[in-house]
Design a protein around this motif. Structure first.
Motif: not given
Length: 129
Positions: A28-36, A61-68, A121-129
């Motif tokens: 799966s792929i998680l597309y995160c909105s910009g986190q500020a 980190e909170k968004v990523i970990t809450e999404a598993g 500052v804002e961080l926008e991530a794509t996360v894959v597992k």
């Protein structure tokens, strides 16, 4: 999931990113909105760049970990800032976080005229597992 890092050169190693990440057989792929640096109550931070970077990382980190997912699963990380010069004064925070999680990500850093309200500052991530 299988990740392959593509680095034709060595110079990017000291800048805490890679030139490309190839992902095969992902679940799966998680597309995160910009986190500020937006507090839990929805208020935008008025703190300095260092504090805002720390809070932005914590929110991501909170968004990523809450999404598993885990931070190590980040394959793309875009950084938006209102001042690259100011961001580089606290870049050690970013690099320590990258090293802590052994993140190997493609990155784009962009200086923008402004972000929402008082954010710097804002961080926008794509996360894959």
């Amino acid at each position: 999931m299988e990740k392959q890092i593509i680095n034709p050169w060595k110079w990017q190693d000291g800048r805490s990113y890679v030139q490309a990440v190839e992902v095969k057989q992902s679940q799966s792929i998680l597309y995160c909105s910009g986190q500020a640096a937006v507090h839990a109550d929805g208020q935008s931070s008025t703190a300095d760049m260092r504090a805002q970077l720390i809070e932005s990382i914590q929110n991501l980190e909170k968004v990523i970990t809450e999404a598993g997912y885990t931070c190590n699963d980040i394959v793309r990380l875009n950084v938006y800032t209102t001042s690259t010069a100011e961001l580089f004064t606290c870049f050690d925070v970013f690099q320590a976080w990258i090293a802590k999680h052994n993140i190997k990500q493609a990155t784009t850093l962009l200086e923008v005229k402004s972000l929402f309200e008082t954010l710097t500052v804002e961080l926008e991530a794509t996360v894959v597992k």
